[in-house]
Design a protein around this motif. Structure first.
Motif, short mmCIF file in Angstrom:
data_model
loop_
_atom_site.label_atom_id
_atom_site.label_comp_id
_atom_site.label_asym_id
_atom_site.label_seq_id
_atom_site.Cartn_x
_atom_site.Cartn_y
_atom_site.Cartn_z
N TYR A 99 32.40 -25.62 1.37
CA TYR A 99 32.32 -26.34 0.10
C TYR A 99 33.34 -27.46 0.13
N PRO A 123 17.56 -30.82 -0.15
CA PRO A 123 17.91 -29.59 -0.87
C PRO A 123 16.70 -28.67 -0.98
N THR A 128 20.53 -24.69 0.96
CA THR A 128 20.53 -24.24 -0.43
C THR A 128 21.98 -24.21 -0.93
N GLU A 131 25.59 -27.92 -4.65
CA GLU A 131 25.39 -28.86 -5.75
C GLU A 131 26.58 -29.82 -5.87
N ILE A 133 29.05 -31.82 -8.07
CA ILE A 133 29.56 -31.53 -9.40
C ILE A 133 30.64 -32.54 -9.77
N VAL A 147 26.55 -31.23 -13.35
CA VAL A 147 25.87 -31.17 -12.06
C VAL A 147 25.06 -32.45 -11.88
N PRO A 149 22.16 -34.18 -10.17
CA PRO A 149 20.96 -33.76 -9.45
C PRO A 149 20.58 -34.77 -8.38
N GLN A 151 18.34 -35.54 -4.85
CA GLN A 151 17.38 -35.27 -3.82
C GLN A 151 17.59 -36.26 -2.67
N ILE A 180 31.78 -30.24 -4.34
CA ILE A 180 30.47 -29.75 -3.88
C ILE A 180 30.56 -28.23 -3.82
N SER A 181 29.65 -27.57 -4.50
CA SER A 181 29.69 -26.10 -4.54
C SER A 181 29.35 -25.52 -3.17
N ARG A 188 24.25 -29.04 4.85
CA ARG A 188 24.17 -30.13 3.88
C ARG A 188 24.85 -31.36 4.45
#
Length: 205
Positions: A99, A123, A128, A131, A133, A147, A149, A151, A180-181, A188
């Motif tokens: 993360y 994603p 997975t 996210e 943030i 968050v 969003p 893509q 980033i979570s 990622r």
């Protein structure tokens, strides 16, 4: 004209500016192609001039004297003159259980108020979790998590560190950080583009 240049020419900067004033970030869906040559440089050169105008409006609101020059090369020259010599890392590669801790890219005398963020992998397919943030910290109030969003092919314009917020007694400065979570599976791959230069050294992803 390249697809990216066409997309940039169609952007509604009045709407973008209003959303940046309201939330401190905006997501522009499907803005870029992954295979586009010179993607990062083209994004930075295309976004800097209009974002410099928004930045100068913010400085005016906050009664800060500095004004960002209209050209990115001139801004970089100012950075280098005060010892900010290095471009910040652009690529972010996170694998399972990794993360990005909450923080800011805001070291140095000259900090550009905006950064550009995007993901290079899909994603839900390539990874997975993970996210993006933003945390907004207002004085004497609870922090507000948001968050963003994203893509693959989307571009987010985010606040680097501080932005003006209009309260009941006028404008004041709020603090913004990003994270980033934890990635739950896969890899990622993403980027975060900073317009200002750094005082340290560059680390490749």
């Amino acid at each position: 004209m390249t697809p990216l240049a066409t997309a940039l020419a169609r952007l509604d900067w009045q709407t973008i500016g209003l959303e940046l004033d309201r939330e401190g970030f905006i997501v522009l869906p499907g803005l870029f192609e992954l295979e586009a040559p010179g993607l990062f440089g083209n994004l930075m050169n295309g976004f800097y001039p209009p974002l410099a105008q928004v930045s100068n409006q913010w400085n005016n609101i906050l009664q800060l004297p500095y004004r960002y020059p209209p050209k990115l090369t001139d801004f970089h020259a100012q950075c280098r003159a005060v010892g900010q010599q290095q471009a910040l890392p652009q690529l972010k590669c996170l694998r399972k259980n990794e993360y990005l801790a909450l923080g800011q890219d805001a070291e140095g005398e000259y900090i550009f108020p905006f950064q550009l963020a995007g993901v290079l992998s899909a994603p839900g397919e390539d990874f997975t979790g993970g996210e993006f943030i933003l945390i907004e910290q207002r004085p004497r109030m609870q922090s507000r998590p948001m968050v963003v969003p994203l893509q693959r092919g989307d571009l987010a314009v985010i606040t680097t560190a501080h932005r003006p917020f209009q309260g009941s007694k006028g404008y004041y400065r709020v603090n913004m950080k990003h994270a980033i979570s934890r990635v739950r599976s896969g890899e990622r791959r993403s980027f975060l583009l900073s317009f200002h230069l750094d005082t340290g050294t560059t680390h490749d992803c």
